[in-house]
Design a protein around this motif. Structure first.
Motif, PDB file in Angstrom:
ATOM      1  N   ASP B  43     -19.923  53.529  39.875  1.00 48.51           N
ATOM      2  CA  ASP B  43     -19.908  54.137  41.202  1.00 48.51           C
ATOM      3  C   ASP B  43     -18.546  53.993  41.873  1.00 48.51           C
ATOM      4  OD1 ASP B  43     -21.655  55.738  42.711  1.00 48.51           O
ATOM      5  OD2 ASP B  43     -21.653  54.205  44.277  1.00 48.51           O
ATOM      6  N   ILE B  44     -17.849  52.914  41.569  1.00 49.10           N
ATOM      7  CA  ILE B  44     -16.483  52.736  42.097  1.00 49.10           C
ATOM      8  C   ILE B  44     -15.570  53.823  41.510  1.00 49.10           C
ATOM      9  CG2 ILE B  44     -14.446  51.235  42.038  1.00 49.10           C
ATOM     10  CD1 ILE B  44     -16.455  48.835  42.085  1.00 49.10           C
ATOM     11  N   ALA B  45     -15.717  54.073  40.211  1.00 50.21           N
ATOM     12  CA  ALA B  45     -14.879  55.097  39.561  1.00 50.21           C
ATOM     13  C   ALA B  45     -15.175  56.482  40.145  1.00 50.21           C
ATOM     14  CB  ALA B  45     -15.125  55.081  38.058  1.00 50.21           C
ATOM     15  N   ALA B  46     -16.454  56.750  40.385  1.00 51.55           N
ATOM     16  CA  ALA B  46     -16.831  58.047  40.968  1.00 51.55           C
ATOM     17  C   ALA B  46     -16.226  58.186  42.367  1.00 51.55           C
ATOM     18  CB  ALA B  46     -18.356  58.162  41.033  1.00 51.55           C
ATOM     19  N   ALA B  47     -16.260  57.087  43.122  1.00 50.87           N
ATOM     20  CA  ALA B  47     -15.707  57.121  44.478  1.00 50.87           C
ATOM     21  C   ALA B  47     -14.192  57.334  44.450  1.00 50.87           C
ATOM     22  CB  ALA B  47     -16.043  55.814  45.197  1.00 50.87           C
ATOM     23  N   LYS B  48     -13.541  56.711  43.491  1.00 53.96           N
ATOM     24  CA  LYS B  48     -12.084  56.884  43.391  1.00 53.96           C
ATOM     25  C   LYS B  48     -11.734  58.324  43.021  1.00 53.96           C
ATOM     26  CE  LYS B  48     -10.749  52.101  42.726  1.00 53.96           C
ATOM     27  NZ  LYS B  48     -10.374  51.025  41.811  1.00 53.96           N
ATOM     28  N   GLN B  49     -12.573  58.926  42.187  1.00 53.35           N
ATOM     29  CA  GLN B  49     -12.365  60.340  41.862  1.00 53.35           C
ATOM     30  C   GLN B  49     -12.518  61.179  43.136  1.00 53.35           C
ATOM     31  OE1 GLN B  49     -15.445  62.336  39.563  1.00 53.35           O
ATOM     32  NE2 GLN B  49     -13.919  63.572  38.486  1.00 53.35           N
ATOM     33  N   ALA B  50     -13.533  60.863  43.917  1.00 46.80           N
ATOM     34  CA  ALA B  50     -13.763  61.603  45.165  1.00 46.80           C
ATOM     35  C   ALA B  50     -12.582  61.435  46.118  1.00 46.80           C
ATOM     36  CB  ALA B  50     -15.054  61.131  45.817  1.00 46.80           C
ATOM     37  N   LEU B  51     -12.076  60.215  46.209  1.00 46.60           N
ATOM     38  CA  LEU B  51     -10.949  59.974  47.116  1.00 46.60           C
ATOM     39  C   LEU B  51      -9.705  60.744  46.682  1.00 46.60           C
ATOM     40  CD1 LEU B  51     -11.457  56.159  47.759  1.00 46.60           C
ATOM     41  CD2 LEU B  51     -11.678  57.993  49.432  1.00 46.60           C
ATOM     42  N   ALA B  52      -9.579  60.956  45.384  1.00 45.61           N
ATOM     43  CA  ALA B  52      -8.422  61.696  44.876  1.00 45.61           C
ATOM     44  C   ALA B  52      -8.578  63.206  45.089  1.00 45.61           C
ATOM     45  CB  ALA B  52      -8.241  61.399  43.391  1.00 45.61           C
ATOM     46  N   LYS B  53      -9.817  63.665  45.186  1.00 48.79           N
ATOM     47  CA  LYS B  53     -10.028  65.118  45.228  1.00 48.79           C
ATOM     48  C   LYS B  53     -10.412  65.690  46.601  1.00 48.79           C
ATOM     49  CE  LYS B  53     -12.050  67.292  41.748  1.00 48.79           C
ATOM     50  NZ  LYS B  53     -11.080  68.024  40.929  1.00 48.79           N
ATOM     51  N   VAL B  67     -16.505  52.102  47.312  1.00 44.45           N
ATOM     52  CA  VAL B  67     -15.513  51.229  46.671  1.00 44.45           C
ATOM     53  C   VAL B  67     -15.621  49.817  47.254  1.00 44.45           C
ATOM     54  CG1 VAL B  67     -13.047  50.758  46.379  1.00 44.45           C
ATOM     55  CG2 VAL B  67     -13.896  53.096  46.147  1.00 44.45           C
ATOM     56  N   ARG B  68     -15.670  49.753  48.573  1.00 40.27           N
ATOM     57  CA  ARG B  68     -15.686  48.447  49.258  1.00 40.27           C
ATOM     58  C   ARG B  68     -16.943  47.640  48.907  1.00 40.27           C
ATOM     59  NH1 ARG B  68     -14.689  50.491  54.129  1.00 40.27           N
ATOM     60  NH2 ARG B  68     -16.897  50.640  54.568  1.00 40.27           N
ATOM     61  N   ASP B  69     -18.106  48.279  49.030  1.00 37.33           N
ATOM     62  CA  ASP B  69     -19.369  47.543  48.836  1.00 37.33           C
ATOM     63  C   ASP B  69     -19.593  47.144  47.378  1.00 37.33           C
ATOM     64  OD1 ASP B  69     -19.855  47.771  51.511  1.00 37.33           O
ATOM     65  OD2 ASP B  69     -21.522  49.176  51.342  1.00 37.33           O
ATOM     66  N   GLN B 103     -19.209  61.695  31.215  1.00 39.51           N
ATOM     67  CA  GLN B 103     -19.528  63.131  31.183  1.00 39.51           C
ATOM     68  C   GLN B 103     -19.563  63.702  32.594  1.00 39.51           C
ATOM     69  OE1 GLN B 103     -19.831  65.275  28.490  1.00 39.51           O
ATOM     70  NE2 GLN B 103     -19.799  66.737  30.197  1.00 39.51           N
ATOM     71  N   LYS B 104     -20.222  62.964  33.501  1.00 39.83           N
ATOM     72  CA  LYS B 104     -20.334  63.424  34.892  1.00 39.83           C
ATOM     73  C   LYS B 104     -18.949  63.502  35.533  1.00 39.83           C
ATOM     74  CE  LYS B 104     -23.410  64.422  37.102  1.00 39.83           C
ATOM     75  NZ  LYS B 104     -23.838  65.812  37.453  1.00 39.83           N
ATOM     76  N   HIS B 105     -18.100  62.527  35.225  1.00 41.30           N
ATOM     77  CA  HIS B 105     -16.728  62.509  35.743  1.00 41.30           C
ATOM     78  C   HIS B 105     -15.996  63.768  35.292  1.00 41.30           C
ATOM     79  CE1 HIS B 105     -12.528  61.193  36.257  1.00 41.30           C
ATOM     80  NE2 HIS B 105     -12.987  60.326  37.120  1.00 41.30           N
TER      81      HIS B 105
END
Lengths: 110, 174
Positions: B43-53, B67-69, B103-105
């Motif tokens: 979930d942290i990786a997904a959030a980082k992708q979101a923050l980049a996009k 990311v924080r939690d 895959q989702k990423h």
């Protein structure tokens, strides 16, 4: 509510922070009421207070929390505390803006 | 009973497209710790992708919260396994979670703008729902160590908050 020395120091710091808020009448110094943020909840969830009292939120969780309403937005880091002074009577409903399932209420009387 | 609930949880993960683990054995504490840690890392990786996009303020705020939690919970989990002298064990469920997340990423990487925001938020609802199911039915009941169980219970409460928050985000993005 019993507080550890560390907790007491943190509450004292919160009170100092609260002193930055608008001043209540000087002849009514008010009490310090502590609300704990723990396990993604407020305790007590409903607090009864009087005008001039200070509320200090003590964050015992590992997450960043806030006590947010139209009148104030108190953000409290894990292990820290922060507070406000209650200046008028009424019912204040507040939430954590990071975890909206956390809900609290302060009933302020004269 | 635990074996049955583990199979059910794995099946639920599979249905959600998040994992297709090999059922048959109930996870031990080392495996449970690894699954929970992996779920947070994903979930942290997904959030980082979101923050980049994303350029959407609400999506950014939500992603920052993730990311924080999850970092806070994972840090706590690492400290706990160190204290207990437990080495988190890789296992089929963790591997399947990671493969599905990869895959989702990749799928989300093809999207941009509002399409990305909506897809990210919807996936966050589905992902948290699935992990909550696994925590409730398998991981928490299966944990033997009291401190691990307690941390998982905190994790469940947090994930439920996130699920609710993600649902609000989906509604707001419509």
């Amino acid at each position: 509510m019993r507080l550890s020395w560390r907790g007491a120091l943190m509450v004292a710091a919160a009170v100092l922070c609260a002193a930055a808020a608008p001043q209540a009448p000087k002849d009514k110094p008010g009490r310090i009421l502590v609300v704990t943020m723990a396990n993604l909840g407020y305790a007590p969830a409903i607090l009864t207070a009087r005008v001039g009292d200070r509320v200090a939120w003590l964050n015992q969780d590992i997450f960043l929390h806030s006590a947010t309403t139209g009148d104030f937005d108190v953000v409290v880091k894990p292990g820290a505390s922060h507070g406000v002074r209650l200046l008028k009577p009424g019912t204040i409903n507040y939430v954590c803006r990071y975890h909206p399932g956390m809900k609290g209420q302060i009933v302020v009387t004269k | 009973m635990l074996k049955r609930t583990f199979v059910a949880a794995v099946a639920a993960l599979a249905v959600a497209g998040l994992a297709v683990a090999q059922p048959g054995a109930k996870p031990n504490d080392a495996q449970i710790a690894h699954i929970a840690y992996t779920a947070g890392t994903i979930d942290i990786a997904a959030a980082k992708q979101a923050l980049a996009k994303t350029k959407n303020a609400q999506v950014r705020s939500f992603a920052e919260e993730m990311v924080r939690d999850h970092t806070a919970v994972n840090d706590k989990a690492l400290a706990l396994v160190k204290k207990l002298g437990v080495k988190p064990e890789d296992n089929p469920t963790s591997r399947s979670l990671s493969a599905a997340a990869k895959q989702k990423h990749a799928d989300l990487a093809k999207l941009s703008g509002k399409a990305f925001d909506v897809a990210y938020a919807q996936n966050e609802v589905a992902y948290h729902k699935t992990v909550n199911g696994a925590l409730e039915s398998t991981l928490i009941p299966g944990a033997q160590n009291a401190e691990l169980k307690s941390l998982l219970q905190t994790g469940l409460k947090l994930f439920q908050e996130h699920e609710q928050h993600a649902e609000h985000l989906v509604t707001a993005l419509k």
